[in-house]
Scaffold this active site. Structure first.
Site, PDB file in Angstrom:
ATOM      1  N   HIS A 164      -4.123 -16.811  13.838  1.00  0.00           N
ATOM      2  CA  HIS A 164      -3.639 -16.580  12.287  1.00  0.00           C
ATOM      3  C   HIS A 164      -4.134 -17.671  11.681  1.00  0.00           C
ATOM      4  CE1 HIS A 164      -1.287 -13.159  13.327  1.00  0.00           C
ATOM      5  NE2 HIS A 164      -0.497 -13.569  14.033  1.00  0.00           N
ATOM      6  N   ASP A 199      -2.777  -9.219  21.534  1.00  0.00           N
ATOM      7  CA  ASP A 199      -1.718  -9.569  20.759  1.00  0.00           C
ATOM      8  C   ASP A 199      -1.074  -8.677  19.943  1.00  0.00           C
ATOM      9  OD1 ASP A 199      -0.465 -12.854  19.856  1.00  0.00           O
ATOM     10  OD2 ASP A 199      -0.184 -11.051  18.353  1.00  0.00           O
ATOM     11  N   HIS A 201      -0.037  -8.690  16.921  1.00  0.00           N
ATOM     12  CA  HIS A 201      -0.468  -8.959  15.401  1.00  0.00           C
ATOM     13  C   HIS A 201      -1.976  -8.707  15.471  1.00  0.00           C
ATOM     14  CE1 HIS A 201       3.410 -10.841  15.825  1.00  0.00           C
ATOM     15  NE2 HIS A 201       3.424 -10.209  14.628  1.00  0.00           N
ATOM     16  N   ASP A 287       3.201 -10.644  22.562  1.00  0.00           N
ATOM     17  CA  ASP A 287       4.369 -10.121  22.063  1.00  0.00           C
ATOM     18  C   ASP A 287       4.106  -8.631  21.879  1.00  0.00           C
ATOM     19  OD1 ASP A 287       2.077 -10.310  20.477  1.00  0.00           O
ATOM     20  OD2 ASP A 287       2.834 -11.871  19.036  1.00  0.00           O
TER      21      ASP A 287
HETATM   22  N1  LLX Z   1       0.530 -13.716  16.812  1.00  0.00           N
HETATM   23  C1  LLX Z   1       0.684 -15.067  17.068  1.00  0.00           C
HETATM   24  C2  LLX Z   1      -0.167 -15.636  17.958  1.00  0.00           C
HETATM   25  C3  LLX Z   1      -0.230 -16.791  18.432  1.00  0.00           C
HETATM   26  C4  LLX Z   1       0.871 -17.529  17.856  1.00  0.00           C
HETATM   27  C5  LLX Z   1       1.629 -17.287  16.844  1.00  0.00           C
HETATM   28  C6  LLX Z   1       1.695 -16.082  16.463  1.00  0.00           C
HETATM   29  N2  LLX Z   1       2.534 -15.441  15.474  1.00  0.00           N
HETATM   30  C7  LLX Z   1       3.268 -14.536  15.329  1.00  0.00           C
HETATM   31  O1  LLX Z   1       3.683 -13.962  16.473  1.00  0.00           O
HETATM   32  C8  LLX Z   1       4.206 -13.992  14.355  1.00  0.00           C
HETATM   33  C9  LLX Z   1       5.184 -13.257  14.402  1.00  0.00           C
HETATM   34  C10 LLX Z   1       6.028 -13.067  13.350  1.00  0.00           C
HETATM   35  C11 LLX Z   1       5.599 -13.277  12.065  1.00  0.00           C
HETATM   36  C12 LLX Z   1       4.588 -14.200  12.015  1.00  0.00           C
HETATM   37  C13 LLX Z   1       3.732 -14.417  13.105  1.00  0.00           C
HETATM   38  C14 LLX Z   1       0.835 -19.057  18.537  1.00  0.00           C
HETATM   39  C15 LLX Z   1       0.604 -19.550  19.640  1.00  0.00           C
HETATM   40  C16 LLX Z   1       0.803 -20.645  20.161  1.00  0.00           C
HETATM   41  C17 LLX Z   1       1.467 -21.802  19.389  1.00  0.00           C
HETATM   42  C18 LLX Z   1       1.640 -21.354  18.060  1.00  0.00           C
HETATM   43  C19 LLX Z   1       1.513 -20.211  17.565  1.00  0.00           C
HETATM   44 ZN    ZN Z   2       1.452 -12.230  17.534  1.00  0.00          ZN
HETATM   45 CA    CA Z   3      -4.204  -7.714  18.126  1.00  0.00          CA
END
Ligand code: LLX
Ligand code: ZN
Ligand code: CA
Length: 442
Positions: A164, A199, A201, A287
């Site tokens: 993201h 993922d 998202h 996720d």
């Molecule tokens: N999608 C994702 C992938 C990697 C990281 C974080 C995210 N964010 C979310 O899953 C999410 C969930 C709910 C609301 C907003 C975002 C990630 C991986 C490693 C370290 C930090 C973040």
């Molecule tokens: Zn995610």
């Molecule tokens: Ca995806």
């Protein structure tokens, strides 16, 4: 435990026992040299007591890999730390300099910048934030360098996959986009790089960075509709030179293994046929698993890993990254199992003893059972969207050549400027037989 730094490794793979079988025991003639990046410090970083994000999950994966005794099957590396200039290859100087100085003690005096860079709420300021960023980016960039040097066939960094993060903004717990940085490294050598994102998202930060180039094809499968980050409709296909090279499969809640695999395989098979990437980056966000605290898909480890195995069968230099995942015990199960699948090693369903065994009760098993939630993705919905994506792929110029270098669009400054690859012949492609690509496992 044997760790070697990236620079210390000169004799590629001399001492490696390679995984050369699929998880069902069937033989897969091609030997793979696998590298695994892990920083033992990573589990000590903490987003805060009340934050749902736990870097600690990667330490649990590592402990499980050690306890299953499969670490010896791969080259293990503690990443050689990058510095801030490496991050500035994609991110803006202002944003990187802010990340270098912000800490819990001076945060109150930097509220304006926190708002500007979207740091503070979902993506909090914590002790050691910049060291944490350098740690996970070092694994992904170091892994890309290793693939460029031809020292490994597959590189794994479960700490990476922060899809993201934007050029000048944190988003959804992601500060710096290690994926974009790793792809930029791969583009020094490879003409076409494929990015696949399972993922739950949308892989918005990666898509945005490469939206105007055909040197990177991005393919994301994700929940769409009233779900973070809100982007990734099927009509978002890229722009200018990049038109047609962004693919999005928007999904509804409750997708199960059979349905997910039934769309993933034909899309990726067609991508391989039409785009013929020279290298692949696979984001394996967990996720999308059943029972994730913030997710709403219904995949088991087997369905998730079947996608990983499908990509593996194409035998391209591949960087495998982590991603989201909030039910820590399932994230750890997933990436442990996927490491075994990548190695072609079978692992027992009964979990071995680790300091974290209590996380896995009451069953103490590796596999998870999906729920009985309704799959809101009807067959018609999936077929219709699948055919739209297959049509999009069919209408692409089959294999973009070297006319695509000037991908920087002056009106899209959040995107990256690409350099000429150093070497590589774009017309040389390994053929993968349909049979190999369809290799499934129980
Ligand atoms: N999608 C994702 C992938 C990697 C990281 C974080 C995210 N964010 C979310 O899953 C999410 C969930 C709910 C609301 C907003 C975002 C990630 C991986 C490693 C370290 C930090 C973040
Ligand atoms: Zn995610
Ligand atoms: Ca995806």
């Amino acid at each position: 435990m044997l760790f070697r730094s990236r620079t210390m490794d000169t004799a590629a793979g001399e001492d490696i026992i390679n995984g050369n079988r699929l998880a069902d025991g069937s033989s897969d003639a091609q030997k793979r040299r696998i590298a695994y990046y892990y920083d033992p410090e990573i589990g000590n970083y903490n987003y805060g007591k009340h934050h749902c994000w736990k870097p600690h999950r990667v330490r649990i994966v590592h402990n499980l890999l050690v306890a299953y005794d499969i670490c010896k099957e791969m080259d293990m590396f503690k990443p050689t730390m990058i510095d801030y200039k490496d991050i500035m290859r994609f991110h803006s100087d202002d944003y990187v300099n802010f990340l270098r100085v912000i800490n819990p003690d001076n945060a109150a005096s930097m509220v304006k910048q926190q708002i500007q860079f979207n740091v503070g709420d979902d993506s909090p300021v914590f002790d050691g934030l910049f060291d944490y960023i350098c740690s996970y980016c070092s694994g992904s960039i170091g892994g890309a360098c290793r693939l460029n040097e031809g020292l490994s066939d597959i590189v794994i960094n479960w700490s990476g996959g922060l899809h993201h993060a934007k050029k000048s903004e944190a988003s959804g717990f992601c500060y710096v986009n290690d994926i974009v940085l790793a792809i930029l490294e791969l583009l020094k050598k490879y003409t076409r790089v494929l990015y696949i994102d399972i993922d739950i998202h949308h892989g918005d930060g990666v898509e945005e960075a490469f939206y105007t180039t055909n040197r990177v094809m991005t393919v994301s499968f994700h929940k769409f509709g009233d779900f973070f980050p809100g982007t990734g409709d099927i009509s978002d296909v890229g722009y200018g030179e990049g038109k047609g090279y962004s693919l999005n499969f928007p999904l509804r809640a409750g997708i199960d293994d059979a349905a997910f695999v039934s769309i993933f395989k034909p899309v990726i098979a067609k991508v391989m046929e039409r785009y013929q990437p020279e290298a692949i980056v696979l984001q394996c966000g967990a996720d999308s698993l059943s029972g994730d605290r913030l997710g709403c898909f219904n995949l088991s480890l087997k369905g998730h890993a079947e996608c990983v195995n499908f990509v593996r069968a194409f035998n391209k230099p591949t960087l495998v990254l982590g991603g989201g995942g909030y039910t820590v015990r399932n994230v750890s199960r997933c990436w442990t199992y996927e490491t075994a699948v990548i190695l072609g090693k079978e692992v027992k369903n009964e979990l071995p003893f680790t300091d974290y065994l209590e996380y896995f009760g009451p069953d103490y098993s590796l596999q998870i059972t999906p729920s009985n939630m309704e799959n809101m993705n009807t067959k018609n919905y999936l077929d219709e969207h699948l055919h739209m994506l297959l049509d999009q792929l069919q209408s692409l110029e089959a294999v973009p050549g070297l006319q695509i270098e000037s991908a920087f669009h002056p009106k899209t400054p959040d995107r990256v400027k690409l350099e000429q690859p150093e070497e590589g012949n774009p017309d040389e492609h390994e053929e993968v037989t349909k049979k190999e690509a369809e290799g499934e496992f129980a």
